[in-house]
Design a protein around this motif. Structure first.
Motif, PDB file in Angstrom:
ATOM      1  N   LEU A 226      51.713 -25.110 -66.392  1.00  0.00           N
ATOM      2  CA  LEU A 226      50.600 -24.198 -66.114  1.00  0.00           C
ATOM      3  C   LEU A 226      51.172 -22.833 -65.761  1.00  0.00           C
ATOM      4  O   LEU A 226      52.160 -22.740 -65.030  1.00  0.00           O
ATOM      5  CB  LEU A 226      49.764 -24.713 -64.933  1.00  0.00           C
ATOM      6  CG  LEU A 226      49.188 -26.128 -65.058  1.00  0.00           C
ATOM      7  CD1 LEU A 226      48.356 -26.474 -63.818  1.00  0.00           C
ATOM      8  CD2 LEU A 226      48.346 -26.272 -66.326  1.00  0.00           C
TER       9      LEU A 226
ATOM     10  N   TRP B  48      53.202 -19.822 -62.929  1.00  0.00           N
ATOM     11  CA  TRP B  48      53.971 -20.981 -62.487  1.00  0.00           C
ATOM     12  C   TRP B  48      54.717 -20.684 -61.204  1.00  0.00           C
ATOM     13  O   TRP B  48      54.854 -19.528 -60.796  1.00  0.00           O
ATOM     14  CB  TRP B  48      54.964 -21.375 -63.564  1.00  0.00           C
ATOM     15  CG  TRP B  48      55.780 -20.218 -64.063  1.00  0.00           C
ATOM     16  CD1 TRP B  48      56.674 -19.462 -63.351  1.00  0.00           C
ATOM     17  CD2 TRP B  48      55.752 -19.652 -65.379  1.00  0.00           C
ATOM     18  NE1 TRP B  48      57.210 -18.485 -64.146  1.00  0.00           N
ATOM     19  CE2 TRP B  48      56.660 -18.571 -65.393  1.00  0.00           C
ATOM     20  CE3 TRP B  48      55.056 -19.971 -66.547  1.00  0.00           C
ATOM     21  CZ2 TRP B  48      56.890 -17.791 -66.535  1.00  0.00           C
ATOM     22  CZ3 TRP B  48      55.295 -19.197 -67.675  1.00  0.00           C
ATOM     23  CH2 TRP B  48      56.196 -18.126 -67.664  1.00  0.00           C
ATOM     24  N   TYR B  49      55.245 -21.728 -60.603  1.00  0.00           N
ATOM     25  CA  TYR B  49      56.186 -21.573 -59.498  1.00  0.00           C
ATOM     26  C   TYR B  49      57.535 -21.249 -60.125  1.00  0.00           C
ATOM     27  O   TYR B  49      57.931 -21.871 -61.107  1.00  0.00           O
ATOM     28  CB  TYR B  49      56.233 -22.860 -58.661  1.00  0.00           C
ATOM     29  CG  TYR B  49      57.171 -22.712 -57.495  1.00  0.00           C
ATOM     30  CD1 TYR B  49      56.973 -21.701 -56.562  1.00  0.00           C
ATOM     31  CD2 TYR B  49      58.269 -23.538 -57.340  1.00  0.00           C
ATOM     32  CE1 TYR B  49      57.837 -21.522 -55.503  1.00  0.00           C
ATOM     33  CE2 TYR B  49      59.135 -23.375 -56.279  1.00  0.00           C
ATOM     34  CZ  TYR B  49      58.918 -22.362 -55.372  1.00  0.00           C
ATOM     35  OH  TYR B  49      59.787 -22.179 -54.335  1.00  0.00           O
TER      36      TYR B  49
ATOM     37  N   ASN C 213      50.753 -28.517 -61.281  1.00  0.00           N
ATOM     38  CA  ASN C 213      50.841 -28.140 -59.875  1.00  0.00           C
ATOM     39  C   ASN C 213      49.414 -27.953 -59.349  1.00  0.00           C
ATOM     40  O   ASN C 213      48.691 -27.101 -59.825  1.00  0.00           O
ATOM     41  CB  ASN C 213      51.666 -26.836 -59.744  1.00  0.00           C
ATOM     42  CG  ASN C 213      51.608 -26.201 -58.371  1.00  0.00           C
ATOM     43  OD1 ASN C 213      51.559 -24.984 -58.243  1.00  0.00           O
ATOM     44  ND2 ASN C 213      51.614 -27.002 -57.333  1.00  0.00           N
ATOM     45  N   SER C 214      49.053 -28.783 -58.395  1.00  0.00           N
ATOM     46  CA  SER C 214      47.740 -28.652 -57.750  1.00  0.00           C
ATOM     47  C   SER C 214      47.837 -29.257 -56.356  1.00  0.00           C
ATOM     48  O   SER C 214      48.406 -30.333 -56.210  1.00  0.00           O
ATOM     49  CB  SER C 214      46.663 -29.389 -58.558  1.00  0.00           C
ATOM     50  OG  SER C 214      45.399 -29.276 -57.924  1.00  0.00           O
TER      51      SER C 214
ATOM     52  N   HIS D 270      47.365 -25.216 -56.518  1.00  0.00           N
ATOM     53  CA  HIS D 270      48.228 -24.418 -57.384  1.00  0.00           C
ATOM     54  C   HIS D 270      48.672 -23.100 -56.751  1.00  0.00           C
ATOM     55  O   HIS D 270      47.856 -22.299 -56.304  1.00  0.00           O
ATOM     56  CB  HIS D 270      47.453 -24.130 -58.679  1.00  0.00           C
ATOM     57  CG  HIS D 270      48.223 -23.372 -59.699  1.00  0.00           C
ATOM     58  ND1 HIS D 270      48.094 -22.021 -59.876  1.00  0.00           N
ATOM     59  CD2 HIS D 270      49.158 -23.784 -60.590  1.00  0.00           C
ATOM     60  CE1 HIS D 270      48.907 -21.622 -60.849  1.00  0.00           C
ATOM     61  NE2 HIS D 270      49.552 -22.678 -61.293  1.00  0.00           N
ATOM     62  N   ASN D 271      49.986 -22.935 -56.738  1.00  0.00           N
ATOM     63  CA  ASN D 271      50.615 -21.689 -56.332  1.00  0.00           C
ATOM     64  C   ASN D 271      50.896 -20.888 -57.595  1.00  0.00           C
ATOM     65  O   ASN D 271      51.568 -21.403 -58.496  1.00  0.00           O
ATOM     66  CB  ASN D 271      51.934 -22.025 -55.611  1.00  0.00           C
ATOM     67  CG  ASN D 271      52.753 -20.811 -55.222  1.00  0.00           C
ATOM     68  OD1 ASN D 271      52.300 -19.678 -55.349  1.00  0.00           O
ATOM     69  ND2 ASN D 271      53.964 -21.047 -54.730  1.00  0.00           N
TER      70      ASN D 271
ATOM     71  N   THR E  78      54.038 -33.930 -61.261  1.00  0.00           N
ATOM     72  CA  THR E  78      52.978 -33.186 -60.582  1.00  0.00           C
ATOM     73  C   THR E  78      53.456 -32.752 -59.198  1.00  0.00           C
ATOM     74  O   THR E  78      53.862 -33.573 -58.376  1.00  0.00           O
ATOM     75  CB  THR E  78      51.657 -33.992 -60.562  1.00  0.00           C
ATOM     76  OG1 THR E  78      50.711 -33.316 -59.734  1.00  0.00           O
ATOM     77  CG2 THR E  78      51.829 -35.390 -60.040  1.00  0.00           C
TER      78      THR E  78
ATOM     79  N   GLU F 130      52.700 -31.515 -55.810  1.00  0.00           N
ATOM     80  CA  GLU F 130      51.533 -31.547 -54.926  1.00  0.00           C
ATOM     81  C   GLU F 130      51.923 -31.126 -53.506  1.00  0.00           C
ATOM     82  O   GLU F 130      51.428 -31.671 -52.521  1.00  0.00           O
ATOM     83  CB  GLU F 130      50.889 -32.949 -55.001  1.00  0.00           C
ATOM     84  CG  GLU F 130      50.495 -33.273 -56.451  1.00  0.00           C
ATOM     85  CD  GLU F 130      49.745 -34.582 -56.688  1.00  0.00           C
ATOM     86  OE1 GLU F 130      49.503 -35.338 -55.720  1.00  0.00           O
ATOM     87  OE2 GLU F 130      49.404 -34.840 -57.868  1.00  0.00           O
TER      88      GLU F 130
ATOM     89  N   THR G  33      46.192 -24.098 -50.935  1.00  0.00           N
ATOM     90  CA  THR G  33      47.484 -23.408 -50.713  1.00  0.00           C
ATOM     91  C   THR G  33      47.339 -22.363 -49.605  1.00  0.00           C
ATOM     92  O   THR G  33      46.277 -22.271 -48.986  1.00  0.00           O
ATOM     93  CB  THR G  33      48.067 -22.688 -51.973  1.00  0.00           C
ATOM     94  OG1 THR G  33      47.352 -21.472 -52.220  1.00  0.00           O
ATOM     95  CG2 THR G  33      48.048 -23.583 -53.187  1.00  0.00           C
TER      96      THR G  33
END
Ligand code: PMP
Ligand code: GLN
Length: 392
Positions: free
Chosen positions: A121, A124-125, A170-171, A173-174, A201, A203, A319
């Motif tokens: 996604l 992204w991080y 990622n949720s 989500h950052n 994932t 989390e 977050t």
């Protein structure tokens, strides 16, 4: 940090230094208020810190088992069961890592071959693209588009090819603050099952959700447990980011693949912190319930203040970050905006453009952290409101 020379490995070409270090250094240098890097102003529970101190004095000073002490693996399994009904065998389905950062690295290095595609996604991080590149993988971004930052499930489907190996989700989500809802999670599960994909994932913000948003672990959806590696971190859960204790849970073959890489990265993770985090998981769930409430107040304060300054603000569902668009202030380039901000306003924020391939979408996005003391956020807003933020 010194500029790299040509003695540096080609592997690092095109991977920029992490923006979080760069912006925190800028805050230190200029004395600006740091609403950039996501670390809380307040440390985690005193009882947990006390447990780590005791462990240090009682001899937890040599290597821990590679996958973590059993007491902590059992506490992680108990946490997953108590919150989500997920049954795990702590001996084979839980690995303790050096922060979620190492879990991300080890998962990708342990699962991705050169040429494999990883659907991620965006925004992204920042460790995701770096680790995909280390593994020789190819990233394919699926954009959470503003202003709502929801998942477009058609875009997700279109990103899958015959070379797709992994979905990296990622949720909460950052940096957008999106908490994927059931329909979005189901779409991810459908795609993963249809194409027989592994899902990693992240989390780490699982307990930091607000209002009606509910965090649903992907592993709880039918057919997902056996293909999902779930990552989390005590850093976020208990405001102990410097301890670097994270974990991965999932089926035995996936944790084994992760462990296959982890053993060559850190071998094992902080011995004295592990019994302390086991204690935290068993006895300090009230901490993150309180943290959530405090963060909600800070979120509302920061979001209202930023909106008043003329930014497009999307109130996050989870977050401790809010993502804004600064195009309304005349800025097309969030890096330029964030570079000017300490001098103009004495505040540091994170340019989010580096978290996107799609620069039409990402170029003017800025991330702000609200895991800071309320007075610090208020002071930051007061500085911002007396500054000239318009470009030109
Ligand atoms: N994933 C996400 C989405 C994050 O925001 C962070 C930053 N804390 C991490 C992973 C890394 O976690 P840790 O500090 O435990 O390494
Ligand atoms: N996860 C934190 C953030 O998003 C920072 C972690 C780091 O500095 N690597 O701000």
């Amino acid at each position: 940090m010194a500029a790299p020379t040509d003695r540096q490995a080609r592997r690092l070409d095109g991977i920029p230094p992490t923006i979080f270090t760069r912006m925190s250094a800028l805050a230190m240098r200029t004395g600006a208020i740091n609403l950039g890097q996501g670390f809380p102003d307040q440390d985690g529970p005193a009882s947990v810190i006390e447990r780590a101190a005791q462990a240090l004095h009682q001899g937890a000073n040599q290597y821990a088992p590679g996958s973590g002490i059993l007491e902590l693996r059992e506490a992680i399994a108990a946490h997953q069961h108590a919150h989500y009904g997920i049954e795990l065998d702590p001996r084979h389905e839980v690995v303790v890592t050096t922060g979620a950062t190492e879990a991300i690295a080890a998962a990708i290095l342990g699962l991705v071959d050169p040429g494999d595609e990883v659907v991620v996604l965006e925004p992204w991080y920042d460790s995701y693209p770096a680790m995909i590149a280390f593994a020789g993988g190819v990233r394919r971004a699926v954009t959470l588009r503003g202003p709502d930052f929801r998942l477009d499930t058609d875009e997700l489907r279109a990103a899958i090819t015959g070379r797709t190996k992994l979905l990296l989700i990622n949720s909460p989500h950052n940096p957008t603050g999106t908490v994927l809802d059931r329909a979005e999670l189901q779409a991810i599960a459908d795609v993963a099952i249809e194409h027989d994909l592994v899902v990693v994932t992240d989390e780490v913000y699982e307990h930091l959700t607000f209002d009606d948003a509910v965090h649903v672990p992907l592993a709880t959806l039918p057919g997902m447990r056996e293909r999902t590696l779930t990552l989390s971190s005590a850093g976020k859960m208990f405001s102990l980011t410097g301890w670097k204790i994270g974990w991965a849970t999932g089926p035995r073959d996936l944790t084994a693949a992760l462990m296959g890489a982890k053993q060559w990265l850190s071998f094992c993770s902080g011995s004295a912190f592990q019994p302390a985090i086991a204690h935290a998981l068993r006895h300090e769930s009230g901490f993150y319930a309180r943290l959530r409430e405090e963060l909600r107040g800070n979120r509302d304060l920061l979001c209202a203040g930023l909106a008043e300054l003329g930014m497009d603000v999307r109130v996050p569902e989870g977050t401790y970050f809010v993502c804004t668009d600064v195009a309304g202030l005349g800025w097309q380039d969030s890096a330029e905006f964030c570079q000017a901000l300490p001098e103009r306003a004495g505040v540091v924020a994170i340019p989010a453009q580096g978290f996107y391939d799609d620069q039409v979408e990402g170029r003017h996005k800025v991330r702000w952290a609200f895991c800071k003391d309320t007075e610090v956020i208020a002071e930051g807003l007061s500085r911002l409101s007396s500054a000239d933020l318009a470009r030109g």
